[in-house]
Scaffold this motif. Sequence first.
Motif, short mmCIF file in Angstrom:
data_model
loop_
_atom_site.label_atom_id
_atom_site.label_comp_id
_atom_site.label_asym_id
_atom_site.label_seq_id
_atom_site.Cartn_x
_atom_site.Cartn_y
_atom_site.Cartn_z
N ARG A 188 -81.69 -106.05 -78.88
CA ARG A 188 -81.22 -105.58 -77.60
C ARG A 188 -79.66 -106.47 -77.06
O ARG A 188 -78.84 -105.99 -76.91
CB ARG A 188 -81.94 -105.35 -76.43
CG ARG A 188 -83.12 -104.32 -76.77
CD ARG A 188 -83.49 -103.82 -75.26
NE ARG A 188 -84.73 -105.01 -75.02
CZ ARG A 188 -85.75 -105.14 -74.93
NH1 ARG A 188 -86.54 -103.78 -75.40
NH2 ARG A 188 -86.56 -106.01 -74.35
N ARG A 189 -79.88 -107.75 -77.44
CA ARG A 189 -79.07 -108.65 -77.03
C ARG A 189 -78.01 -108.75 -78.03
O ARG A 189 -76.64 -108.87 -77.45
CB ARG A 189 -79.32 -110.34 -76.93
CG ARG A 189 -80.52 -110.57 -75.73
CD ARG A 189 -80.45 -111.92 -75.60
NE ARG A 189 -80.75 -112.58 -76.66
CZ ARG A 189 -82.13 -113.09 -76.92
NH1 ARG A 189 -83.04 -112.73 -76.07
NH2 ARG A 189 -82.38 -113.59 -78.29
N ALA A 190 -78.18 -108.41 -79.22
CA ALA A 190 -77.10 -108.05 -80.14
C ALA A 190 -76.32 -106.71 -80.30
O ALA A 190 -75.45 -106.29 -81.04
CB ALA A 190 -77.66 -108.41 -81.61
N GLY A 191 -76.79 -105.97 -79.27
CA GLY A 191 -76.21 -104.74 -78.93
C GLY A 191 -76.80 -103.44 -79.60
O GLY A 191 -76.36 -102.31 -79.55
N VAL A 192 -77.93 -103.46 -80.05
CA VAL A 192 -78.45 -102.29 -80.60
C VAL A 192 -79.30 -101.73 -79.42
O VAL A 192 -80.11 -102.28 -78.67
CB VAL A 192 -79.74 -102.87 -81.63
CG1 VAL A 192 -80.60 -101.59 -82.28
CG2 VAL A 192 -79.23 -103.71 -82.80
N PRO A 193 -79.27 -100.32 -79.28
CA PRO A 193 -79.58 -99.48 -78.03
C PRO A 193 -81.21 -99.52 -78.22
O PRO A 193 -81.73 -99.46 -79.27
CB PRO A 193 -78.93 -98.17 -78.23
CG PRO A 193 -77.98 -98.39 -79.19
CD PRO A 193 -78.03 -99.38 -80.09
N GLU A 194 -81.89 -99.77 -76.99
CA GLU A 194 -83.05 -99.54 -76.91
C GLU A 194 -83.76 -98.27 -77.62
O GLU A 194 -84.61 -98.53 -78.43
CB GLU A 194 -83.62 -99.52 -75.36
CG GLU A 194 -85.01 -99.63 -75.18
CD GLU A 194 -85.81 -100.55 -75.78
OE1 GLU A 194 -87.06 -100.48 -76.07
OE2 GLU A 194 -85.46 -101.69 -75.70
N GLU A 195 -83.21 -97.11 -77.62
CA GLU A 195 -83.73 -96.02 -78.22
C GLU A 195 -83.59 -96.06 -79.76
O GLU A 195 -84.21 -95.15 -80.35
CB GLU A 195 -82.82 -94.92 -77.51
CG GLU A 195 -81.42 -94.51 -77.95
CD GLU A 195 -80.66 -95.41 -76.74
OE1 GLU A 195 -79.41 -94.96 -76.88
OE2 GLU A 195 -80.99 -96.14 -76.25
N LEU B 72 -76.19 -105.32 -89.80
CA LEU B 72 -76.06 -104.17 -90.44
C LEU B 72 -76.13 -102.75 -89.86
O LEU B 72 -75.34 -101.89 -90.11
CB LEU B 72 -77.28 -104.18 -91.34
CG LEU B 72 -77.26 -105.34 -92.61
CD1 LEU B 72 -78.87 -105.47 -93.07
CD2 LEU B 72 -76.08 -105.12 -93.50
N PHE B 73 -76.81 -102.75 -88.57
CA PHE B 73 -76.59 -101.36 -87.77
C PHE B 73 -75.30 -101.17 -87.17
O PHE B 73 -74.74 -100.20 -87.05
CB PHE B 73 -77.88 -101.75 -86.58
CG PHE B 73 -77.67 -100.68 -85.53
CD1 PHE B 73 -78.69 -99.50 -85.71
CD2 PHE B 73 -76.87 -100.75 -84.51
CE1 PHE B 73 -78.67 -98.55 -84.83
CE2 PHE B 73 -76.90 -99.85 -83.51
CZ PHE B 73 -77.64 -98.67 -83.83
N HIS B 74 -74.58 -102.31 -86.55
CA HIS B 74 -73.26 -102.04 -85.88
C HIS B 74 -72.45 -101.77 -87.46
O HIS B 74 -71.25 -101.03 -87.10
CB HIS B 74 -72.87 -103.21 -85.51
CG HIS B 74 -73.63 -103.44 -84.42
ND1 HIS B 74 -73.77 -102.51 -83.11
CD2 HIS B 74 -74.40 -104.53 -83.76
CE1 HIS B 74 -74.31 -102.98 -82.26
NE2 HIS B 74 -74.82 -104.25 -82.48
#
Length: 239
Positions: free
Chosen positions: A102-109, A63-65
Amino acid sequence: MVAVRNLKRSAALVAAALALAWFAAWALARALIVRDVPVASDALVVLAGSAAYDERTRYAAQLFHAGYAPMVFLTNDGQRGGWSNKEQRNPFFVERARESLRRAGVPEERIAVLPQRVSSTYEEAVALRYLAAERRIRSLLIVTSAYHTRRARWIFNQIFAGSETRVTIVSPERPSLSPFVWWASLRGWRAVAAEYLKIIYYRWQYGRWFPQNESLKQRFVFDASPFSLFGNRPRETKI
């Protein structure tokens, strides 16, 4: 011949009973699923669910991406997972959830963990109601597991009644446990059968009255650092 007919009749009755039981099991599981259609929101929230974190975070990352929200919040139930040889300890499930994002590509910030530990869906809803009020968050996209959606929707609707924040409850389209075969595993009984017990408990414990007592209000005062995307520092006072 009579014995053969009786045997066939018995077999037919057993088959019918099994088919009825299978249908009833499917219907019970399916009745728990009441997912909403995802809509663009100010933030995504992944509800704590111990070992269920993996399917929830994977869907939240999708959903984020897809652009549904710019931020992902995690609630923390304070529970630890299994032993990690890499870390030589038992990481908290919320740590595993964060790493999964994080592994799924969501930035840490773009990931934040609510600082207060919660022990129930009710406490998660209360925490998020106060967070939304403090940070002026107008919409939340709540990610949970399919069989948790009915109870989650009822609780969040109660807690957010009268709020200016829109809440949408979503779950992965395909449950990790199929409604057809959940009864064949202990995990399925925990996810489906136990969920009905929790619904009964919540209805009995709260009914149409959800306590908003001072002890809860004091617990859910938020530190500023994880929520900087939503404006200025919140007041360090009771909510």
